[in-house]
Each structure stands twice: as structure tokens, then as C-alpha cells.
Design a protein around this motif. Structure first.
Motif, mmCIF file in Angstrom:
data_model
loop_
_atom_site.group_PDB
_atom_site.id
_atom_site.type_symbol
_atom_site.label_atom_id
_atom_site.label_comp_id
_atom_site.label_asym_id
_atom_site.label_seq_id
_atom_site.Cartn_x
_atom_site.Cartn_y
_atom_site.Cartn_z
ATOM 1 N N GLY A 66 0.795 -1.219 0.000
ATOM 2 C CA GLY A 66 0.000 0.000 0.000
ATOM 3 C C GLY A 66 0.827 1.267 0.000
ATOM 4 N N THR A 67 2.150 1.160 -0.053
ATOM 5 C CA THR A 67 3.022 2.334 -0.049
ATOM 6 C C THR A 67 3.754 2.424 -1.378
ATOM 7 O OG1 THR A 67 3.366 2.149 2.327
ATOM 8 C CG2 THR A 67 4.953 3.454 1.116
ATOM 9 N N ARG A 68 3.729 3.629 -1.954
ATOM 10 C CA ARG A 68 4.491 3.837 -3.191
ATOM 11 C C ARG A 68 5.192 5.187 -3.133
ATOM 12 N NH1 ARG A 68 2.322 7.063 -7.296
ATOM 13 N NH2 ARG A 68 0.285 7.913 -6.794
ATOM 14 N N GLU B 21 3.168 7.698 -0.739
ATOM 15 C CA GLU B 21 1.718 7.670 -0.558
ATOM 16 C C GLU B 21 1.350 6.328 0.053
ATOM 17 O OE1 GLU B 21 -2.344 8.219 -3.184
ATOM 18 O OE2 GLU B 21 -0.593 7.327 -4.125
ATOM 19 N N TYR B 22 0.576 6.373 1.124
ATOM 20 C CA TYR B 22 0.093 5.150 1.758
ATOM 21 C C TYR B 22 -1.397 5.026 1.488
ATOM 22 C CZ TYR B 22 -1.267 1.684 5.193
ATOM 23 O OH TYR B 22 -1.784 0.575 5.797
ATOM 24 N N SER B 23 -1.784 3.941 0.825
ATOM 25 C CA SER B 23 -3.187 3.729 0.495
ATOM 26 C C SER B 23 -3.684 2.384 1.005
ATOM 27 C CB SER B 23 -3.385 3.807 -1.023
ATOM 28 O OG SER B 23 -2.610 2.812 -1.663
ATOM 29 N N GLY B 24 -3.066 1.877 2.054
ATOM 30 C CA GLY B 24 -3.419 0.556 2.564
ATOM 31 C C GLY B 24 -4.500 0.570 3.627
ATOM 32 N N ALA C 286 -8.747 7.611 4.257
ATOM 33 C CA ALA C 286 -8.127 8.443 3.221
ATOM 34 C C ALA C 286 -6.644 8.101 3.070
ATOM 35 C CB ALA C 286 -8.276 9.913 3.587
ATOM 36 N N ASN C 287 -6.130 8.321 1.861
ATOM 37 C CA ASN C 287 -4.706 8.135 1.625
ATOM 38 C C ASN C 287 -3.932 9.163 2.443
ATOM 39 O OD1 ASN C 287 -5.517 6.238 -0.198
ATOM 40 N ND2 ASN C 287 -4.872 7.369 -2.001
ATOM 41 N N SER C 288 -2.730 8.777 2.863
ATOM 42 C CA SER C 288 -1.875 9.709 3.577
ATOM 43 C C SER C 288 -0.531 9.779 2.866
ATOM 44 C CB SER C 288 -1.694 9.295 5.034
ATOM 45 O OG SER C 288 -1.053 8.046 5.124
ATOM 46 N N TYR C 289 0.091 10.923 2.969
ATOM 47 C CA TYR C 289 1.382 11.163 2.342
ATOM 48 C C TYR C 289 2.413 11.356 3.441
ATOM 49 C CZ TYR C 289 -1.269 11.600 -1.900
ATOM 50 O OH TYR C 289 -2.100 11.334 -2.968
ATOM 51 N N SER D 220 -0.194 15.784 -1.039
ATOM 52 C CA SER D 220 1.206 15.720 -1.464
ATOM 53 C C SER D 220 1.700 17.060 -1.999
ATOM 54 C CB SER D 220 1.371 14.648 -2.539
ATOM 55 O OG SER D 220 0.614 14.998 -3.691
#
Length: 141
Positions: A37-39, A56-59, A65-68, A96
Motif C-alpha cells: 500500500g506504499t508507493r 503515498e500510503y493507500s493501505g 483516506a490516503n496519507s502522504y 502531497s
């Protein structure tokens, strides 16, 4: 069958079932891959010894919500995501679009949006020396 024997076997059965449930819960919730989930979103050189990395963490799933995550470091070679997983971000935010620049040993951060966490103490290695920049953080609405 005596009542003591029935109670004893019921206790053993209940203990075994609860043990299986606990082991199953632990196995299902174990995080085997912390990088899932991290890129890496961006990399920016701020000075000769300081680089900004944003992931970006989208897990979190559909309801989170996504977090940066913003990291300061020296230049990272090889698997950057694995190196960043060992570090602590100085800023975790909902977007971001932070404006980050360096002025000597001062890092200026201007951010507009929701901030989840911020730490003004960052230590990293850059050009073979320990770096401890001063962070100046401004939030604008």
C-alpha cells in the motif's frame, strides 16, 4: 457420567476452541508486508546533502483516506521504499502538495491541508555526516 467429568471436558473443549480462535485472529491480522500500500510519489534534492522523499500510503481500505509521508534523508540508492520503511517521516498529511525548500541548514515547509502528524526533530546521514536540520513549518488555510 459424573458431573465433574462433564464440567472438566466442557472446560477442555472451550479452552481449545478459544485457543483456535485467538491463533486464527493473530494469523489473519499479522502484517507480513509493511510496504504493501506504499508507493514512492516524488523525490526532490533540496541541497547537496538533503533529499526529500514523499510516499503515498493507500493501505487503509476504502473508508480511510490516503496519507502522504514526507522524509528527509541523504541520497538513497537501491530500494528506496525499503530504506524509507526504516525511517520515521517528519510529516504525515492528507496531501502531497507541500512546498519544501532548503536555506542553509533550515528546511522551510509550507503546507495547506490536513496534517496528521509533524515532528521538528529529524536526524539523518548525508554525505557521510549526521545531519540535523532546523525545520520551519507553516500551515496556510
Amino acid at each position: 457420567m459424573p458431573l465433574k467429568t462433564v464440567i472438566k471436558w466442557f472446560h477442555y473443549s472451550l479452552t481449545a476452541v478459544l485457543l483456535i480462535v485467538v491463533i486464527g485472529f493473530v494469523m489473519l491480522n499479522a502484517d507480513g508486508d509493511e510496504l504493501a500500500g506504499t508507493r514512492l510519489v516524488s523525490t526532490q534534492q533540496l541541497s547537496d546533502s538533503t533529499w526529500l522523499y514523499v510516499t503515498e500510503y493507500s493501505g487503509g481500505g476504502a473508508t480511510v483516506a490516503n496519507s502522504y509521508r514526507y522524509y528527509l534523508s541523504g541520497k538513497l540508492e537501491g530500494n528506496v521504499s525499503a530504506s524509507l520503511a526504516k525511517q520515521v517521516p517528519f510529516l504525515v498529511a492528507a496531501g502531497s502538495a507541500a512546498n519544501v525548500s532548503a536555506d542553509g541548514d533550515t528546511i522551510n515547509i509550507k503546507y495547506s491541508g490536513r496534517v496528521f502528524s509533524f515532528s521538528n526533530s529529524v536526524v539523518y546521514e548525508g554525505n557521510g555526516e549526521a545531519q540535523m536540520p532546523h525545520l520551519r513549518f507553516e500551515v496556510s488555510n
